[in-house]
Design a protein around this motif. Structure first.
Motif, PDB file in Angstrom:
ATOM      1  N   HIS A 112       0.813  -1.211   0.000  1.00  0.00           N
ATOM      2  CA  HIS A 112       0.000   0.000   0.000  1.00  0.00           C
ATOM      3  C   HIS A 112       0.847   1.261   0.000  1.00  0.00           C
ATOM      4  CE1 HIS A 112       0.378   1.392   4.227  1.00  0.00           C
ATOM      5  NE2 HIS A 112       0.653   0.116   4.468  1.00  0.00           N
ATOM      6  N   ARG A 113       2.088   1.180   0.463  1.00  0.00           N
ATOM      7  CA  ARG A 113       2.957   2.361   0.476  1.00  0.00           C
ATOM      8  C   ARG A 113       3.430   2.734  -0.915  1.00  0.00           C
ATOM      9  NH1 ARG A 113       5.424  -0.294   5.670  1.00  0.00           N
ATOM     10  NH2 ARG A 113       5.409  -1.992   4.204  1.00  0.00           N
ATOM     11  N   ALA A 114       3.310   1.819  -1.876  1.00  0.00           N
ATOM     12  CA  ALA A 114       3.746   2.081  -3.240  1.00  0.00           C
ATOM     13  C   ALA A 114       2.671   2.788  -4.061  1.00  0.00           C
ATOM     14  CB  ALA A 114       4.133   0.774  -3.923  1.00  0.00           C
ATOM     15  N   ILE A 115       1.440   2.842  -3.554  1.00  0.00           N
ATOM     16  CA  ILE A 115       0.323   3.409  -4.310  1.00  0.00           C
ATOM     17  C   ILE A 115       0.171   4.892  -3.992  1.00  0.00           C
ATOM     18  CG2 ILE A 115      -2.169   3.335  -4.646  1.00  0.00           C
ATOM     19  CD1 ILE A 115      -2.003   0.340  -4.138  1.00  0.00           C
ATOM     20  N   ASN A 116       0.041   5.682  -5.056  1.00  0.00           N
ATOM     21  CA  ASN A 116      -0.121   7.124  -4.917  1.00  0.00           C
ATOM     22  C   ASN A 116      -1.385   7.550  -5.660  1.00  0.00           C
ATOM     23  OD1 ASN A 116       0.262   9.827  -4.479  1.00  0.00           O
ATOM     24  ND2 ASN A 116       1.823  10.065  -6.055  1.00  0.00           N
ATOM     25  N   VAL A 117      -2.346   8.107  -4.918  1.00  0.00           N
ATOM     26  CA  VAL A 117      -3.586   8.610  -5.497  1.00  0.00           C
ATOM     27  C   VAL A 117      -3.501  10.132  -5.489  1.00  0.00           C
ATOM     28  CG1 VAL A 117      -6.088   8.622  -5.307  1.00  0.00           C
ATOM     29  CG2 VAL A 117      -4.815   6.623  -4.573  1.00  0.00           C
ATOM     30  N   ALA A 118      -3.749  10.753  -6.645  1.00  0.00           N
ATOM     31  CA  ALA A 118      -3.582  12.204  -6.772  1.00  0.00           C
ATOM     32  C   ALA A 118      -4.590  12.979  -5.922  1.00  0.00           C
ATOM     33  CB  ALA A 118      -3.702  12.614  -8.228  1.00  0.00           C
ATOM     34  N   THR A 119      -5.847  12.566  -5.937  1.00  0.00           N
ATOM     35  CA  THR A 119      -6.874  13.255  -5.155  1.00  0.00           C
ATOM     36  C   THR A 119      -7.592  12.240  -4.272  1.00  0.00           C
ATOM     37  OG1 THR A 119      -8.520  12.931  -6.891  1.00  0.00           O
ATOM     38  CG2 THR A 119      -7.267  14.999  -6.943  1.00  0.00           C
ATOM     39  N   ALA A 120      -8.193  12.723  -3.215  1.00  0.00           N
ATOM     40  CA  ALA A 120      -8.930  11.844  -2.304  1.00  0.00           C
ATOM     41  C   ALA A 120     -10.151  11.274  -3.029  1.00  0.00           C
ATOM     42  CB  ALA A 120      -9.369  12.614  -1.071  1.00  0.00           C
ATOM     43  N   ILE A 121     -10.400   9.998  -2.821  1.00  0.00           N
ATOM     44  CA  ILE A 121     -11.534   9.323  -3.458  1.00  0.00           C
ATOM     45  C   ILE A 121     -12.656   9.261  -2.435  1.00  0.00           C
ATOM     46  CG2 ILE A 121     -12.330   7.198  -4.532  1.00  0.00           C
ATOM     47  CD1 ILE A 121      -9.447   6.667  -5.369  1.00  0.00           C
ATOM     48  N   LYS A 122     -13.693  10.084  -2.653  1.00  0.00           N
ATOM     49  CA  LYS A 122     -14.781  10.181  -1.687  1.00  0.00           C
ATOM     50  C   LYS A 122     -16.152   9.936  -2.293  1.00  0.00           C
ATOM     51  CE  LYS A 122     -12.359  13.204   1.472  1.00  0.00           C
ATOM     52  NZ  LYS A 122     -12.435  14.401   2.290  1.00  0.00           N
ATOM     53  N   SER A 123     -16.194   9.519  -3.572  1.00  0.00           N
ATOM     54  CA  SER A 123     -17.477   9.219  -4.188  1.00  0.00           C
ATOM     55  C   SER A 123     -17.323   8.076  -5.181  1.00  0.00           C
ATOM     56  CB  SER A 123     -18.050  10.461  -4.886  1.00  0.00           C
ATOM     57  OG  SER A 123     -17.177  10.886  -5.907  1.00  0.00           O
ATOM     58  N   VAL A 124     -18.456   7.519  -5.578  1.00  0.00           N
ATOM     59  CA  VAL A 124     -18.484   6.413  -6.521  1.00  0.00           C
ATOM     60  C   VAL A 124     -18.031   6.920  -7.887  1.00  0.00           C
ATOM     61  CG1 VAL A 124     -20.021   4.774  -7.660  1.00  0.00           C
ATOM     62  CG2 VAL A 124     -20.319   5.269  -5.241  1.00  0.00           C
ATOM     63  N   GLY A 125     -17.237   6.104  -8.596  1.00  0.00           N
ATOM     64  CA  GLY A 125     -16.789   6.494  -9.931  1.00  0.00           C
ATOM     65  C   GLY A 125     -15.499   5.801 -10.315  1.00  0.00           C
ATOM     66  N   THR A 126     -14.872   6.319 -11.370  1.00  0.00           N
ATOM     67  CA  THR A 126     -13.625   5.771 -11.877  1.00  0.00           C
ATOM     68  C   THR A 126     -12.509   6.776 -11.638  1.00  0.00           C
ATOM     69  OG1 THR A 126     -14.847   4.582 -13.581  1.00  0.00           O
ATOM     70  CG2 THR A 126     -12.490   4.818 -13.914  1.00  0.00           C
ATOM     71  N   TYR A 127     -11.377   6.296 -11.115  1.00  0.00           N
ATOM     72  CA  TYR A 127     -10.253   7.153 -10.756  1.00  0.00           C
ATOM     73  C   TYR A 127      -8.956   6.561 -11.272  1.00  0.00           C
ATOM     74  CZ  TYR A 127     -13.655   9.175  -7.558  1.00  0.00           C
ATOM     75  OH  TYR A 127     -14.766   9.756  -7.030  1.00  0.00           O
ATOM     76  N   LYS A 128      -7.911   7.374 -11.282  1.00  0.00           N
ATOM     77  CA  LYS A 128      -6.573   6.948 -11.701  1.00  0.00           C
ATOM     78  C   LYS A 128      -5.624   7.037 -10.508  1.00  0.00           C
ATOM     79  CE  LYS A 128      -7.373   6.566 -16.156  1.00  0.00           C
ATOM     80  NZ  LYS A 128      -7.320   5.305 -16.835  1.00  0.00           N
ATOM     81  N   ALA A 129      -4.654   6.113 -10.472  1.00  0.00           N
ATOM     82  CA  ALA A 129      -3.616   6.118  -9.444  1.00  0.00           C
ATOM     83  C   ALA A 129      -2.359   5.503 -10.056  1.00  0.00           C
ATOM     84  CB  ALA A 129      -4.054   5.311  -8.226  1.00  0.00           C
ATOM     85  N   THR A 130      -1.237   5.703  -9.378  1.00  0.00           N
ATOM     86  CA  THR A 130       0.008   5.093  -9.824  1.00  0.00           C
ATOM     87  C   THR A 130       0.565   4.225  -8.702  1.00  0.00           C
ATOM     88  OG1 THR A 130       1.304   6.990  -9.089  1.00  0.00           O
ATOM     89  CG2 THR A 130       0.604   6.980 -11.388  1.00  0.00           C
ATOM     90  N   ALA A 131       1.275   3.192  -9.079  1.00  0.00           N
ATOM     91  CA  ALA A 131       1.919   2.308  -8.114  1.00  0.00           C
ATOM     92  C   ALA A 131       3.374   2.155  -8.527  1.00  0.00           C
ATOM     93  CB  ALA A 131       1.229   0.956  -8.076  1.00  0.00           C
ATOM     94  N   LYS A 132       4.287   2.499  -7.625  1.00  0.00           N
ATOM     95  CA  LYS A 132       5.709   2.343  -7.897  1.00  0.00           C
ATOM     96  C   LYS A 132       6.121   0.952  -7.424  1.00  0.00           C
ATOM     97  CE  LYS A 132      10.132   4.574  -7.453  1.00  0.00           C
ATOM     98  NZ  LYS A 132      10.874   5.714  -6.984  1.00  0.00           N
ATOM     99  N   LEU A 133       6.304   0.046  -8.381  1.00  0.00           N
ATOM    100  CA  LEU A 133       6.563  -1.351  -8.084  1.00  0.00           C
ATOM    101  C   LEU A 133       8.042  -1.656  -7.924  1.00  0.00           C
ATOM    102  CD1 LEU A 133       4.052  -2.785 -10.677  1.00  0.00           C
ATOM    103  CD2 LEU A 133       3.666  -2.382  -8.248  1.00  0.00           C
ATOM    104  N   HIS A 134       8.881  -0.884  -8.571  1.00  0.00           N
ATOM    105  CA  HIS A 134      10.323  -1.081  -8.579  1.00  0.00           C
ATOM    106  C   HIS A 134      10.918   0.288  -8.858  1.00  0.00           C
ATOM    107  CE1 HIS A 134      14.213  -2.689  -9.993  1.00  0.00           C
ATOM    108  NE2 HIS A 134      13.918  -3.744  -9.232  1.00  0.00           N
ATOM    109  N   THR A 135      12.208   0.446  -8.674  1.00  0.00           N
ATOM    110  CA  THR A 135      12.815   1.756  -8.924  1.00  0.00           C
ATOM    111  C   THR A 135      12.626   2.202 -10.365  1.00  0.00           C
ATOM    112  OG1 THR A 135      14.938   0.664  -9.322  1.00  0.00           O
ATOM    113  CG2 THR A 135      14.546   1.542  -7.112  1.00  0.00           C
TER     114      THR A 135
END
Length: 148
Positions: A112-135
């Protein structure tokens, strides 16, 4: 002020690094939130322990990271939360919620520490996020939030 980072801090450094910051930033932000500890003469032992635990937690090979990235980007991650009639969630979707849903969808562990969400998700819908899996490897996630 000289500090040892215990977590990754964007724009400053990664966990296990020794950094020099202004006194107020260290005393009022980094140390109270647990992102850093004060550097001491015996601090090198602590730095070594942080780096060792980080190595254990990290995905070892680049091939595994690429395979996980492909699996995460191939499908949307579905998170189910309770919501009101207007689609507003009771609480917010956290990175832990996203990581557990991604782990269930792919069958592989996602930190969970690798996941970065740009804005807070507070409603139903579709959102984008990034996950840093390796350097060198990052995954772009599509998150679908549905009401329970």
């Amino acid at each position: 002020m000289k500090l040892i980072l215990t977590h990754d801090v964007s724009g400053l450094g990664e966990a296990g690094e020794v950094v020099e910051v202004k006194d107020g930033y260290g005393r009022n932000f980094l140390i109270p939130r647990g992102y850093a500890t004060a550097w001491t003469k015996g601090g090198q032992k602590q730095v070594d322990q942080i780096n060792e635990s980080r190595r254990k937690r990290a995905i070892d090979s680049l091939e595994d990271a690429n395979a996980l990235r492909d699996a995460l980007e191939a499908q949307a991650v579905t998170v189910t939360k309770t919501a009101g009639e207007n689609g507003r969630l009771f609480g917010a979707v956290t990175s832990k919620d996203i990581a557990s849903a991604a782990s269930e969808a792919t069958g592989k562990s996602v930190d969970h520490r690798a996941i970065n969400v740009a804005t807070a998700i507070k409603s139903v819908g579709t959102y984008k996020a990034t996950a840093k899996l390796h350097t060198d490897v990052s995954a772009n996630l599509t998150i679908e939030v549905v009401a329970a």
